[in-house]
Write a protein that holds these residues in place. Structure first.
Motif, PDB file in Angstrom:
ATOM      1  N   VAL A  13       0.841  -1.205   0.000  1.00 49.16           N
ATOM      2  CA  VAL A  13       0.000   0.000   0.000  1.00 49.16           C
ATOM      3  C   VAL A  13       0.871   1.248   0.000  1.00 49.16           C
ATOM      4  O   VAL A  13       0.623   2.192  -0.757  1.00 49.16           O
ATOM      5  CB  VAL A  13      -0.966   0.006   1.221  1.00 49.16           C
ATOM      6  CG1 VAL A  13      -1.581   1.373   1.439  1.00 49.16           C
ATOM      7  CG2 VAL A  13      -2.039  -1.047   1.041  1.00 49.16           C
ATOM      8  N   ILE A  14       1.912   1.257   0.799  1.00 45.47           N
ATOM      9  CA  ILE A  14       2.807   2.416   0.866  1.00 45.47           C
ATOM     10  C   ILE A  14       3.491   2.639  -0.482  1.00 45.47           C
ATOM     11  O   ILE A  14       3.532   3.762  -0.999  1.00 45.47           O
ATOM     12  CB  ILE A  14       3.844   2.240   1.999  1.00 45.47           C
ATOM     13  CG1 ILE A  14       3.140   2.315   3.365  1.00 45.47           C
ATOM     14  CG2 ILE A  14       4.954   3.296   1.894  1.00 45.47           C
ATOM     15  CD1 ILE A  14       4.018   1.913   4.547  1.00 45.47           C
ATOM     16  N   LYS A  15       4.008   1.575  -1.091  1.00 36.38           N
ATOM     17  CA  LYS A  15       4.698   1.708  -2.380  1.00 36.38           C
ATOM     18  C   LYS A  15       3.737   2.150  -3.482  1.00 36.38           C
ATOM     19  O   LYS A  15       4.057   3.042  -4.270  1.00 36.38           O
ATOM     20  CB  LYS A  15       5.398   0.396  -2.760  1.00 36.38           C
ATOM     21  CG  LYS A  15       6.615   0.103  -1.891  1.00 36.38           C
ATOM     22  CD  LYS A  15       7.321  -1.156  -2.299  1.00 36.38           C
ATOM     23  CE  LYS A  15       6.568  -2.356  -1.788  1.00 36.38           C
ATOM     24  NZ  LYS A  15       7.308  -3.622  -1.919  1.00 36.38           N
ATOM     25  N   ASN A  16       2.568   1.536  -3.535  1.00 39.65           N
ATOM     26  CA  ASN A  16       1.589   1.911  -4.568  1.00 39.65           C
ATOM     27  C   ASN A  16       1.127   3.351  -4.395  1.00 39.65           C
ATOM     28  O   ASN A  16       0.929   4.069  -5.380  1.00 39.65           O
ATOM     29  CB  ASN A  16       0.392   0.952  -4.549  1.00 39.65           C
ATOM     30  CG  ASN A  16       0.753  -0.417  -5.067  1.00 39.65           C
ATOM     31  OD1 ASN A  16       1.679  -0.569  -5.856  1.00 39.65           O
ATOM     32  ND2 ASN A  16       0.041  -1.420  -4.622  1.00 39.65           N
ATOM     33  N   THR A  17       0.967   3.770  -3.155  1.00 40.30           N
ATOM     34  CA  THR A  17       0.559   5.148  -2.898  1.00 40.30           C
ATOM     35  C   THR A  17       1.661   6.118  -3.320  1.00 40.30           C
ATOM     36  O   THR A  17       1.379   7.166  -3.919  1.00 40.30           O
ATOM     37  CB  THR A  17       0.202   5.347  -1.409  1.00 40.30           C
ATOM     38  OG1 THR A  17      -0.837   4.437  -1.061  1.00 40.30           O
ATOM     39  CG2 THR A  17      -0.242   6.768  -1.139  1.00 40.30           C
ATOM     40  N   LEU A  18       2.902   5.774  -3.042  1.00 36.22           N
ATOM     41  CA  LEU A  18       4.000   6.646  -3.468  1.00 36.22           C
ATOM     42  C   LEU A  18       4.042   6.748  -4.986  1.00 36.22           C
ATOM     43  O   LEU A  18       4.195   7.848  -5.536  1.00 36.22           O
ATOM     44  CB  LEU A  18       5.344   6.156  -2.928  1.00 36.22           C
ATOM     45  CG  LEU A  18       6.540   7.033  -3.319  1.00 36.22           C
ATOM     46  CD1 LEU A  18       6.371   8.457  -2.790  1.00 36.22           C
ATOM     47  CD2 LEU A  18       7.835   6.434  -2.829  1.00 36.22           C
ATOM     48  N   ILE A  19       3.881   5.646  -5.683  1.00 39.61           N
ATOM     49  CA  ILE A  19       3.874   5.674  -7.148  1.00 39.61           C
ATOM     50  C   ILE A  19       2.742   6.570  -7.651  1.00 39.61           C
ATOM     51  O   ILE A  19       2.930   7.370  -8.563  1.00 39.61           O
ATOM     52  CB  ILE A  19       3.766   4.247  -7.727  1.00 39.61           C
ATOM     53  CG1 ILE A  19       5.056   3.482  -7.449  1.00 39.61           C
ATOM     54  CG2 ILE A  19       3.478   4.286  -9.224  1.00 39.61           C
ATOM     55  CD1 ILE A  19       4.962   1.999  -7.715  1.00 39.61           C
ATOM     56  N   GLU A  20       1.587   6.436  -7.031  1.00 41.85           N
ATOM     57  CA  GLU A  20       0.441   7.269  -7.404  1.00 41.85           C
ATOM     58  C   GLU A  20       0.749   8.755  -7.184  1.00 41.85           C
ATOM     59  O   GLU A  20       0.506   9.582  -8.059  1.00 41.85           O
ATOM     60  CB  GLU A  20      -0.763   6.852  -6.555  1.00 41.85           C
ATOM     61  CG  GLU A  20      -2.048   7.549  -6.876  1.00 41.85           C
ATOM     62  CD  GLU A  20      -3.163   7.039  -5.971  1.00 41.85           C
ATOM     63  OE1 GLU A  20      -3.808   7.895  -5.329  1.00 41.85           O
ATOM     64  OE2 GLU A  20      -3.380   5.817  -5.906  1.00 41.85           O
ATOM     65  N   LEU A  21       1.320   9.080  -6.034  1.00 41.83           N
ATOM     66  CA  LEU A  21       1.661  10.479  -5.743  1.00 41.83           C
ATOM     67  C   LEU A  21       2.751  10.999  -6.678  1.00 41.83           C
ATOM     68  O   LEU A  21       2.725  12.152  -7.093  1.00 41.83           O
ATOM     69  CB  LEU A  21       2.105  10.625  -4.282  1.00 41.83           C
ATOM     70  CG  LEU A  21       1.009  10.553  -3.238  1.00 41.83           C
ATOM     71  CD1 LEU A  21       1.601  10.416  -1.837  1.00 41.83           C
ATOM     72  CD2 LEU A  21       0.104  11.777  -3.331  1.00 41.83           C
ATOM     73  N   MET A  22       3.706  10.126  -7.022  1.00 39.96           N
ATOM     74  CA  MET A  22       4.798  10.556  -7.900  1.00 39.96           C
ATOM     75  C   MET A  22       4.315  10.811  -9.318  1.00 39.96           C
ATOM     76  O   MET A  22       4.974  11.512 -10.070  1.00 39.96           O
ATOM     77  CB  MET A  22       5.938   9.540  -7.879  1.00 39.96           C
ATOM     78  CG  MET A  22       6.697   9.572  -6.569  1.00 39.96           C
ATOM     79  SD  MET A  22       8.230   8.598  -6.532  1.00 39.96           S
ATOM     80  CE  MET A  22       7.689   6.993  -6.985  1.00 39.96           C
TER      81      MET A  22
END
Length: 191
Positions: A13-22
């Motif tokens: 969840v943390i990694k996917n959220t970071l990708i989304e934000l990036m």
């Protein structure tokens, strides 16, 4: 050591959220608070898994590098089709992920560790095939080839099109650019 499923899910969840934000803004402008709010976790949970945003980004890049490393090991330089087809398969299977990665990091393929890994793989494979060419020329040819292959894939990720066409062009690029570096006794590439 077996990792708890909750840990795996939280890190995902943390990694996917970071990708989304990036895909929305530069990584330097993303805060832990923003990531936690979007991921619907608290800061304590984030810090239980990572020290900072850069650690999450590094883990994402390491996972991508590992995924491609398997492709690089899938064949020899004498069978360029196997290596390139494997890379195409990874990109096709995870197109959305790599499209997002490319959006937040336009240098992902042009200056990143993925290109460096492919470049080193190509050079090592040519050396192991018995090339006696000058090392600096060999590295220049491998650099050119890796950059060209990943440039084609970058365009495909951004614009779409036929991945089989990109695969064929990439195989021709590899075989054409590096054929002069193979010793006569090895003959032609297998495509």
């Amino acid at each position: 050591m077996k990792t708890d499923l909750r840990v795996i899910k939280t890190r995902a969840v943390i990694k996917n959220t970071l990708i989304e934000l990036m895909s929305e803004r530069e990584i330097a402008k993303i805060t832990v608070s923003q990531l936690c709010e979007r991921a619907k976790i608290n800061r304590k949970t984030f810090y239980r898994h990572y020290r900072e945003i850069g650690d999450v980004k590094a883990e994402i890049e390491n996972e991508a590098l590992e995924e491609f490393s398997q492709s690089f090991k899938s064949g020899s330089i004498l069978n360029a089709q196997t290596i390139i087809s494997s890379i195409s398969g990874v990109l096709k299977q995870r197109r959305e992920f790599y499209s997002r990665m490319l959006k937040f990091n336009p240098d992902l393929f042009s200056k990143g560790r993925l290109k460096t890994a492919l470049c080193r793989t190509l050079a090592a494979a040519i050396r192991s095939a018995g090339s006696e060419k000058d090392e600096s020329k060999l590295m220049s040819a491998a650099e050119f080839t890796a950059a060209g292959v990943f440039s084609l894939y970058s365009v495909w990720l951004e614009e779409g099109g036929d991945i089989d066409f990109i695969t064929d062009i990439s195989v021709k690029l590899v075989t054409g650019a590096l054929s002069d570096f193979l010793p006569e006794k090895t003959g032609k590439y297998n495509t």
